[in-house]
Write an enzyme that holds these catalytic residues in place. Structure first.
Site, PDB file in Angstrom:
ATOM      1  N   GLY A 157       0.856  -1.186   0.000  1.00 59.51           N
ATOM      2  CA  GLY A 157       0.000   0.000   0.000  1.00 59.51           C
ATOM      3  C   GLY A 157       0.893   1.238   0.000  1.00 59.51           C
ATOM      4  N   ARG A 158       0.363   2.318   0.573  1.00 60.41           N
ATOM      5  CA  ARG A 158       1.121   3.578   0.582  1.00 60.41           C
ATOM      6  C   ARG A 158       2.516   3.401   1.167  1.00 60.41           C
ATOM      7  NH1 ARG A 158      -3.618   5.056   2.685  1.00 60.41           N
ATOM      8  NH2 ARG A 158      -4.910   6.541   1.552  1.00 60.41           N
ATOM      9  N   ARG A 180      -3.983  -9.069  -3.257  1.00 60.81           N
ATOM     10  CA  ARG A 180      -4.488  -8.417  -4.469  1.00 60.81           C
ATOM     11  C   ARG A 180      -3.360  -7.637  -5.156  1.00 60.81           C
ATOM     12  NH1 ARG A 180      -8.916  -4.225  -3.715  1.00 60.81           N
ATOM     13  NH2 ARG A 180      -9.371  -5.519  -1.929  1.00 60.81           N
ATOM     14  N   ILE A 239       7.990  -2.853  10.373  1.00 63.69           N
ATOM     15  CA  ILE A 239       7.520  -1.532  10.821  1.00 63.69           C
ATOM     16  C   ILE A 239       5.986  -1.523  10.846  1.00 63.69           C
ATOM     17  CG2 ILE A 239       9.516  -0.091  10.207  1.00 63.69           C
ATOM     18  CD1 ILE A 239       6.531  -0.523   7.868  1.00 63.69           C
ATOM     19  N   ARG A 241       3.109  -4.373  12.265  1.00 66.55           N
ATOM     20  CA  ARG A 241       2.516  -4.806  13.528  1.00 66.55           C
ATOM     21  C   ARG A 241       3.205  -6.085  13.974  1.00 66.55           C
ATOM     22  NH1 ARG A 241       0.793  -0.413  14.082  1.00 66.55           N
ATOM     23  NH2 ARG A 241      -1.374   0.254  14.314  1.00 66.55           N
ATOM     24  N   ASP A 265      10.506  -2.660  14.817  1.00 65.52           N
ATOM     25  CA  ASP A 265       9.964  -1.485  15.507  1.00 65.52           C
ATOM     26  C   ASP A 265       8.688  -1.844  16.258  1.00 65.52           C
ATOM     27  OD1 ASP A 265       9.894   1.353  16.112  1.00 65.52           O
ATOM     28  OD2 ASP A 265       8.210   1.506  14.716  1.00 65.52           O
ATOM     29  N   GLU A 270       3.501  -5.301  22.914  1.00 64.65           N
ATOM     30  CA  GLU A 270       4.143  -4.037  23.295  1.00 64.65           C
ATOM     31  C   GLU A 270       3.562  -3.515  24.604  1.00 64.65           C
ATOM     32  OE1 GLU A 270       3.618  -1.440  19.953  1.00 64.65           O
ATOM     33  OE2 GLU A 270       4.565  -2.863  18.606  1.00 64.65           O
ATOM     34  N   HIS A 288       8.529   1.196  18.636  1.00 66.99           N
ATOM     35  CA  HIS A 288       7.338   1.626  17.872  1.00 66.99           C
ATOM     36  C   HIS A 288       7.365   3.135  17.616  1.00 66.99           C
ATOM     37  CE1 HIS A 288       2.882   0.554  16.912  1.00 66.99           C
ATOM     38  NE2 HIS A 288       3.335   1.526  16.123  1.00 66.99           N
ATOM     39  N   GLY A 290       7.828   4.548  14.376  1.00 66.80           N
ATOM     40  CA  GLY A 290       7.722   4.869  12.950  1.00 66.80           C
ATOM     41  C   GLY A 290       7.171   6.261  12.677  1.00 66.80           C
TER      42      GLY A 290
HETATM   43  C1  8YV Z   1       0.997   4.542  16.399  1.00 67.63           C
HETATM   44  C2  8YV Z   1       0.929   3.333  14.364  1.00 67.63           C
HETATM   45  O1  8YV Z   1      -0.347   4.665  16.219  1.00 67.63           O
HETATM   46  O2  8YV Z   1      -0.390   4.724  12.992  1.00 67.63           O
HETATM   47  C3  8YV Z   1      -0.165   3.593  13.391  1.00 67.63           C
HETATM   48  O3  8YV Z   1      -0.834   2.630  13.008  1.00 67.63           O
HETATM   49  O4  8YV Z   1       1.231   2.226  14.649  1.00 67.63           O
HETATM   50  C4  8YV Z   1       1.616   4.450  15.049  1.00 67.63           C
HETATM   51  O5  8YV Z   1       1.578   5.620  14.355  1.00 67.63           O
HETATM   52  C5  8YV Z   1       1.502   5.633  17.232  1.00 67.63           C
HETATM   53  O6  8YV Z   1       2.406   5.051  18.074  1.00 67.63           O
HETATM   54  C6  8YV Z   1       0.422   6.355  17.983  1.00 67.63           C
HETATM   55  O7  8YV Z   1       0.448   6.024  19.297  1.00 67.63           O
END
Ligand code: 8YV
Length: 323
Positions: A157-158, A180, A239, A241, A265, A270, A288, A290
């Site tokens: 995706g993006r 897909r 990066i 989940r 990350d 977590e 985490h 990113g």
């Molecule tokens: C977290 C993220 O949400 O956007 C997402 O899906 O995993 C991150 O941006 C960020 O840690 C907010 O707490």
């Protein structure tokens, strides 16, 4: 008219955004209370709550949704909505928004950073200098270079496409897999070919980069078989989940040399990172982060707030999640 009551589960480092939220809504900041007190804080206001502000890692489950009889909208200050019970919200026609787009570049930058750090063993090299090994003449083995190597993107995706765009100028080949195929003629389709399966992607890749959403179909998709296919020189970069990876299988593959290295990350549970991942020399670990830049957290927070305001102004949501 009184301001709508909003249950706020997470703070944002974007102070200007939080100030706007405070000014326009009657905020109940759950995150300000210790976990043991949060239930009674919620009970005291649940009957009045019309909106929830949350983030991906905290989410919103069916039990909490059931406690909020007047809930109309859930704004998620994240792109990932895997911990939001979308079915429970859809059943009550409650709107949901997230923050696609605004974090793409920073998350893709972190993927590049992790790839380079794992490949050039940045943490180990930093430790080598600080320990005095350099001055002591401790021998170093050379790392491998990037040019001509293949990066496989699980999820295109993006964010996956933004990562590919960063790797191609480094002389790397890019391949992707997702169920897909992306549309022929779209920006990424001319430069990144599609593998027929995740296993084939892993087998073709020197670096396997995870940029797919967490859902039932991707849960533990990165298992022992995929890791073995990536191979003893292979590097896993995540990066997306933690749920995508069978962490026990990852630890085993790193420990017995079936996988070269991992740069992570995100983790299954977590903020708890398995001890063996921390102890292994061939891992690079970040908490985490990113999207954790000043600019992106501001943009995410503003988009989340703008969605909330649009809802209560009776205007179309800017970035609704399709239910
Ligand atoms: C977290 C993220 O949400 O956007 C997402 O899906 O995993 C991150 O941006 C960020 O840690 C907010 O707490």
């Amino acid at each position: 008219m009184s301001k709508p009551d909003v249950l706020v589960f997470a703070n944002s480092p974007a102070h200007a955004v939080m100030a706007q939220l405070e000014a326009q809504f009657n905020c109940h900041h759950v995150w300000q209370h210790p976990p043991a007190q949060q239930n009674s804080v919620i009970d005291a206001v649940a009957a009045r709550i019309r909106a929830v502000w949350t983030v991906g890692p905290i989410g919103l489950d069916a039990g909490m949704i059931a406690r909020l009889p007047l809930l109309e909208v859930v704004v998620v200050n994240s792109v990932g909505v895997d911990r939001i019970d979308l079915a429970a919200l859809a059943a009550r026609s409650i709107a949901v928004t997230n923050t696609p787009g605004v974090l793409t570049d920073d998350v893709a930058d972190l993927a590049l950073l992790l790839l380079l750090a794992a490949q050039r063993r940045l943490p180990a090299m930093d430790a080598y200098v600080r320990r005095g090994d350099w001055a002591d003449g401790v021998r170093l083995q050379p790392a491998h270079g990037l040019r001509g190597k293949t990066a496989g993107l699980f999820g295109f995706g993006r964010i996956g496409q933004a990562i590919a765009a960063r790797l191609q100028p480094l002389g790397m080949q890019t391949v992707y897999y997702q169920p897909r195929a992306i549309e022929a003629g779209s920006a990424g389709s001319s430069t990144t070919t599609r593998a027929d399966s995740l296993l084939e992607l892993a087998a073709r890749s020197d670096y396997l980069i995870l940029a797919a959403p967490a859902k039932a179909a991707t849960l533990h998709a990165i298992d022992a078989e995929v890791l073995t296919a990536l191979g003893p020189q292979g590097v896993l970069i995540n990066i997306a989940r933690g749920a995508l990876v069978d962490e026990a299988a990852l630890v085993a593959a790193l420990a017995d040399g079936r996988l070269g290295a991992a740069a992570l990350d995100v983790f299954e549970d977590e903020p708890h990172v398995p001890g063996p991942l921390c102890a292994l020399p061939n891992t690079v670990l970040t908490p985490h982060i990113g999207s954790l830049t000043v600019e992106t957290r501001h943009a995410m927070g503003q988009l989340t707030l703008d969605n909330l305001c649009a809802h209560f102004a009776g205007q179309p949501l800017l970035t609704p999640v399709q239910l």
